[in-house]
Design an enzyme around this catalytic site. Structure first.
Site, PDB file in Angstrom:
ATOM      1  N   HIS A  30       0.807  -1.222   0.000  1.00 44.11           N
ATOM      2  CA  HIS A  30       0.000   0.000   0.000  1.00 44.11           C
ATOM      3  C   HIS A  30       0.840   1.271   0.000  1.00 44.11           C
ATOM      4  CE1 HIS A  30      -4.079  -1.756   0.686  1.00 44.11           C
ATOM      5  NE2 HIS A  30      -3.325  -2.795   0.991  1.00 44.11           N
ATOM      6  N   ASP A  45       3.469   9.650  -1.326  1.00 43.43           N
ATOM      7  CA  ASP A  45       2.270   8.925  -0.907  1.00 43.43           C
ATOM      8  C   ASP A  45       2.025   7.797  -1.896  1.00 43.43           C
ATOM      9  OD1 ASP A  45       0.072   8.360   0.614  1.00 43.43           O
ATOM     10  OD2 ASP A  45      -0.742  10.393   0.555  1.00 43.43           O
TER      11      ASP A  45
END
Ligand code: GDG
Length: 732
Positions: free
Chosen positions: A169, A376
């Protein structure tokens, strides 16, 4: 056949257990993963294994039992109880003080600590033990995120044919960053236990495969890594949101009420929204500083705009997070100190988790979403903001350093380190017309709506199933005893038999040096070949990339055909002759100086000069250097040879320059395979595929690849030992 059990494994379970006044409480954990999994269908039972958010030190044995029973019965979850110490060293330590900062390019704060690493290994083993209790070789196992990077490898060793998928992730960093971690090799080997590795975007896939090649030396092409006897696939699966949930939420009465409250409080002031976990990767201080610059440069907006900053508490025990919190609070105070007036506070800061209704109301009421991470993996807040803006307006300002930027290019794209650039983007956002805003929003909404989180999980599972099918198909080619009996039967019935056998890697294991002494055939192999030749119905060809002299010295006494240099030289009845009239000197003189220079510059590399070709061996070169040098040498050779009659071939730890019209396929055609009634052809590398292709349509031809990569051969065996055993069955 029973339906496969589907097992999701993540550090945190979708249910969090807490204890209040001595009583156990169960809450849904935040995050979209549970929604993503809700639609997955694999036919059988679904289980979720992970930590329930409470340490075993806080629980009695009977409480643990009661949690285990309730989680299994009501939620389909299996808890793993971590101790306080494991939580400290595995979770806060290795996961969040080593991997998280490094993978987000904060190498200066990454901690390398042996206790953390030991604990990381221990907890991954603990997870493996629990998974093993519920999984078998038929199970589908989907592991999530950076806390469990060793788990695929541990499981693969125990349940060898289960389908194992892994999704990361967070970003996978570039090799130059990844190489900094001392345990890089172990982490990659752990990940390669999976059949399928998912990343948010292709950049991360590339970083991963480059790291595998440069750290472990395994080849990777188009996301496929050849790893031992398996192929591991790495691919991009951009995670998304529950689009329906966010797009419809604005119509709910509770959300409407919250929006009214915001309206009554802020009137027609412009709201700029900032929502994240309080994390240094999110660029929260960059955002504040850019907002300050915006206020400095745009006095006309004073009193007219508010930055609403929601920072959700996260990893509050980790030092870097405590420092960051302090820095954020100081910056907020400084800005408010400089600009606030009796009726205006420019930055409204909330260090707390907001209930869903309030969060959506903030998305809906805000004129601008300011999303400025310095790194991110994806960033779901950006997608949620866009999805919430149904029939309304708003502008997304988005950092180019998020994974989400690939799918949201219509946003105002900023570099979070460019303070003036972000300030200018805020100003631009506030002055955009409604029409401009709508047009950008609609394009982004269409994209996110098409590919929401349910599609994301379905897509991953489908690809995981495909990987398993490909693996099964691969295994189906393995020679079993039934196949072996059939081949022997065909052999016995045949009157004129042809054996075409590659040498290195097929009849003899690779040795570390190409020098002839080490690669000499053992007596047992010579006996096997001799026995084949003893039968007058058999004709044996040994095909090799080696020079004539080597084959002469090894097999010169046997009544067989010898093929040297991949088909360039052919020897029968004591005479060698060339199979082509290509002028070898012309291309060799072009390639040789280049290959010599590379050999001198590359410790461990060996140059082999054959009469028709030149081979650059890099088996003994350290994998990182080999990677760099091979790529450059390949490029230089292709360029130098572009008008010649030679090509560059990328083989098993070799680069070879050889004539275009010499290959083993052309060779086998010249032997006239149609004049035989049994053909046995074995080889192990790319040059042998030409042989397999050329006799693929002949039903009495048995083609066998030694090794488990992709092949055109009918059958495969795992090792040289297997092919020798098969050869020994003939004539016995
Ligand atoms: C990691 C990766 C990747 C936030 N504040 C509140 C709240 N949230 C919810 C948001 C969103 C989620 O938390 C945050 O997701 P992000 O993707 O933005 O970031 P991370 O938590 O760092 O997630 C990231 C993600 O994993 C998925 O793979 O995108 O790159 O870092 O859903 O809505 N929810 C509520 N109140 C809040 O105050 N209810």
């Amino acid at each position: 056949m029973p339906q496969p059990t589907f097992i999701v494994v993540s550090n945190r379970l979708p249910v969090t257990v807490s204890k209040k006044d001595g009583k156990l409480e169960y809450h849904a954990s935040p995050g979209g993963l549970a929604t993503a999994m809700s639609s997955v269908e694999v036919g059988g039972e679904m289980l979720w294994i992970g930590w329930p958010g409470i340490t075993s030190d806080e629980l009695t044995t009977s409480e643990k039992r009661s949690i285990t029973n309730k989680l299994r019965k009501d939620y389909g979850c299996i808890p793993i109880f971590l101790t306080k110490e494991q939580n400290l060293n595995f979770y806060e330590g290795f996961s969040n003080e080593t991997i998280w900062p490094l993978f987000h390019y904060f190498q200066e704060i990454a901690e390398y600590n042996d206790t953390y690493w030991e604990s990381y290994k221990e907890v991954n083993q603990l997870f493996a033990k629990t998974v093993q209790k519920y999984a078998d070789n038929n199970s589908v196992i989907w592991i999530h995120d950076y806390h469990l990077m060793l788990l695929p490898g541990i499981l693969r060793a125990k349940i060898t044919t289960a389908s194992i998928g892994f999704f990361l992730h967070i970003p996978f960093p570039s090799f130059e960053i990844f190489r900094l971690i001392p345990q890089r090799k172990e982490l990659l080997e752990g990940l390669l236990g999976a059949d399928l590795l998912g990343f948010h975007i292709y950049d991360y896939v590339k970083h991963f495969t480059t790291s595998v090649t440069r750290t472990l030396g395994h080849k990777a092409k188009h996301g496929l890594v050849a790893y031992g006897d398996r192929q591991v696939r790495a691919d991009a699966f951009p995670i998304s949101i529950d689009y329906e949930k966010f797009s419809s939420a604005v119509n709910q009465p509770e959300v409407k009420k919250e929006i009214e409250l915001l309206d009554s409080y802020y009137g027609d002031r412009k709201l700029i929204l900032s929502v994240d976990r309080l994390d240094y990767s999110k660029g929260i201080t960059h955002r504040l500083e850019a907002f300050e610059t915006f206020l400095d440069n745009n006095p006309k907006y004073h009193n007219k705009v508010v930055l609403m900053m929601v920072a959700v508490p996260s990893r509050t025990e980790v030092e870097a997070y405590k420092d960051l919190r302090e820095k954020i609070e100081q910056t907020v105070s400084r800005i408010n100190g400089r600009y606030a007036s009796v009726d205006w506070v420019p930055v409204v800061y909330q260090f707390q988790n907001q209930p869903f209704d309030k969060l959506v109301a903030l998305y809906a009421r805000s004129d601008v979403a300011l999303v400025t991470p310095v790194r991110d993996g994806m960033n779901l807040v950006a997608k949620e903001y866009v999805a919430t803006k149904q029939n309304s307006t708003g502008v997304l300002i988005l950092s180019e350093l998020t994974g989400a930027i690939d799918e949201l290019p219509e946003a105002l794209v900023i570099n979070p380190n460019d303070r003036n650039g972000v300030a200018a983007a805020i100003r631009k956002a506030l002055s955009m017309t409604k029409k401009q805003q709508k047009s950008k929003l609609i394009s982004m909404q269409q994209r996110i709506k098409r590919f929401n989180v349910l599609q994301w999980s379905e897509d991953f599972i489908e690809q995981l199933t495909n990987s398993k099918n490909a693996r099964d198909a691969h295994r189906a080619k393995l020679v079993r005893s039934k196949d072996s009996e059939e081949i022997t039967e065909q052999y016995q019935k045949a009157e004129k038999r042809l054996f075409v056998l590659d040498y290195d890697g097929t009849l003899k294991e690779f040795v570390s040096s190409p020098r002839i002494n080490q690669a000499r055939p053992p007596r047992s192999l010579l006996n096997t070949i001799k026995k084949l030749c003893d039968d007058p119905k058999n004709e044996v060809y040994i095909v090799s990339g080696r020079p004539r002299s080597a084959l002469d010295s090894w097999f010169g006494d046997l009544p067989i055909w010898l093929i040297a240099e991949h088909g360039y030289w052919i020897k029968h009845n004591g005479e060698w002759h060339a199979s082509t009239s290509t002028d070898t000197d012309s291309y060799k003189s072009l390639a040789m100086p280049i290959m010599q220079t590379y050999t001198e510059r590359t410790p461990g590399a060996v140059l082999e000069d054959k009469s028709s070709s030149i081979v650059w061996h890099y088996r003994n070169v350290s994998s990182e250097l080999a990677y760099a040098r091979k790529r450059n040498l390949h490029h230089d050779l292709v360029h130098a040879l572009k008008n010649s009659e030679a090509n560059v071939y990328d083989g098993n730890k070799i680069l070879e320059v050889k004539p275009v019209d010499v290959n083993k396929g052309i060779l086998i055609e010249s032997i006239e395979p149609e004049t035989y009634d049994f053909i046995f052809c074995a080889g192990d590398d790319y040059t042998d595929e030409d042989m397999f292709r050329s006799i693929a349509d002949i039903d009495y031809a048995t083609t066998i690849k030694v090794g488990l990569g992709e092949t055109l051969a009918k059958y495969q065996v795992k090792s040289v030992k297997d092919i020798l055993n098969l050869l020994r069955t003939f004539g016995s």
